[in-house]
Design an enzyme around this catalytic site. Structure first.
Site, PDB file in Angstrom:
ATOM      1  N   HIS A  97       0.852  -1.199   0.000  1.00 53.67           N
ATOM      2  CA  HIS A  97       0.000   0.000   0.000  1.00 53.67           C
ATOM      3  C   HIS A  97       0.886   1.246   0.000  1.00 53.67           C
ATOM      4  CE1 HIS A  97      -2.752   3.124   1.315  1.00 53.67           C
ATOM      5  NE2 HIS A  97      -3.698   2.369   0.786  1.00 53.67           N
ATOM      6  N   GLU A 169      -3.527   2.552  -7.230  1.00 53.53           N
ATOM      7  CA  GLU A 169      -3.887   3.662  -6.340  1.00 53.53           C
ATOM      8  C   GLU A 169      -2.886   4.797  -6.537  1.00 53.53           C
ATOM      9  OE1 GLU A 169      -6.388   2.421  -2.741  1.00 53.53           O
ATOM     10  OE2 GLU A 169      -4.327   1.991  -2.227  1.00 53.53           O
TER      11      GLU A 169
HETATM   12  P1  13P Z   1      -9.185   7.027   0.292  1.00 55.84           P
HETATM   13  O1  13P Z   1     -10.362   6.276  -0.308  1.00 55.84           O
HETATM   14  O2  13P Z   1      -9.431   7.515   1.667  1.00 55.84           O
HETATM   15  O3  13P Z   1      -8.646   8.037  -0.662  1.00 55.84           O
HETATM   16  O4  13P Z   1      -8.018   5.921   0.461  1.00 55.84           O
HETATM   17  C1  13P Z   1      -7.709   5.121  -0.610  1.00 55.84           C
HETATM   18  C2  13P Z   1      -6.820   4.031  -0.153  1.00 55.84           C
HETATM   19  O5  13P Z   1      -5.675   4.244   0.179  1.00 55.84           O
HETATM   20  C3  13P Z   1      -7.383   2.679  -0.078  1.00 55.84           C
HETATM   21  O6  13P Z   1      -6.389   1.729   0.146  1.00 55.84           O
END
Ligand code: 13P
Length: 248
Positions: A97, A169
């Site tokens: 992550h 992400e």
């Molecule tokens: P948010 O949805 O709070 O932007 O976070 C995304 C995230 O890091 C999910 O792993």
């Protein structure tokens, strides 16, 4: 929308065991997942067991852990092994992550070891990749994402690779309220999917994460390159999260 979709809730450093139990009660009340929809929850390690017990067993459900260590046991204060996570009820593990990489300094080599450990211990790795704003502005988005992917998956055999799921992400979109447009996300997802297919993955699934909420989930998921979403802030309220899972 009939294709399979994964709705993954990353609760980050929130939701105590009692809160996980209360969330499950509210979330499950009358919940009817659409066909092909799965819902995955990633509580803090201290709440995994409570969440697993409170949600119970459903074909559409998985409980995961937010991070694992690559060693099976030993003197690693604060870390969670794959076996400990699995014993608490996790069947999935977030790996790499952006907060692990950028807040805690996890290297690409660490991420690769964690993917290997998760697979060896029977957990499905949900591998997260994504570029920073500076990398995006320098036109390096695909290069960064594909480098992270290659580093994390190097050396996996076909059977292991087939179990890996990826989340794109973009770092600049996490917790900022700025999400990638469906077209922007789709462009990166195509590159990720192409690389996974080239590496021998039979059926890549690529989730999108970064400021997904009730207002934008449906538009993002209308883009067929997205196989689901990985959601932080907007997954913390049971009613709001349910409307994303049921509605998009
Ligand atoms: P948010 O949805 O709070 O932007 O976070 C995304 C995230 O890091 C999910 O792993």
């Amino acid at each position: 929308m009939s294709r399979p979709l994964i709705f993954a809730a990353n609760w980050k450093m929130n939701v105590a065991p009692a809160e996980a139990r209360a969330f499950a009660t509210r979330f499950l009340d009358g919940f009817r997942p659409g066909p092909g929809r799965s819902c995955w929850f990633f509580p803090s390690a201290v709440s995994v067991e409570a969440a697993a017990a409170a949600f119970g067993t459903h074909s559409w459900l998985a409980i995961g852990v937010q991070d694992v260590h690559w060693e099976p046991k030993g003197a690693f204060t604060g870390a969670t092994s794959v076996a400990l996570a699995a014993a608490a009820g996790a069947t999935v593990a977030l790996v790499g992550h952006s907060e692990r990489r950028h807040v805690f300094g996890e290297t690409e080599a660490d991420t690769a070891r964690k993917v290997g450990a998760a697979l060896a211990g029977g957990l499905v790795p949900l591998l997260c990749v994504g570029e920073t704003l500076a990398e995006r502005e320098a036109g390096q988005t695909e290069a960064v994402v594909l480098r992270q992917l290659g580093a994390a998956l190097a050396g996996l055999g076909p059977a292991a690779l087939a179990r890996v799921i990826v989340a794109y992400e973009p770092v600049w979109a996490i917790g900022t309220g700025k999400n990638a447009t469906p077209a922007d996300a789709a462009r990166v997802h195509r590159a990720v999917r192409g690389a996974l297919v080239a590496a021998g993955h039979p059926e890549p699934r690529v989730l999108y994460g970064g400021s997904v909420n009730q207002g934008n989930a449906a538009a993002l998921l209308a883009e067929p390159e997205l196989d689901g979403v990985l959601v932080g802030g907007a997954s913390l309220d049971p009613a709001g999260w349910r409307s994303i899972v049921e509605g998009a």
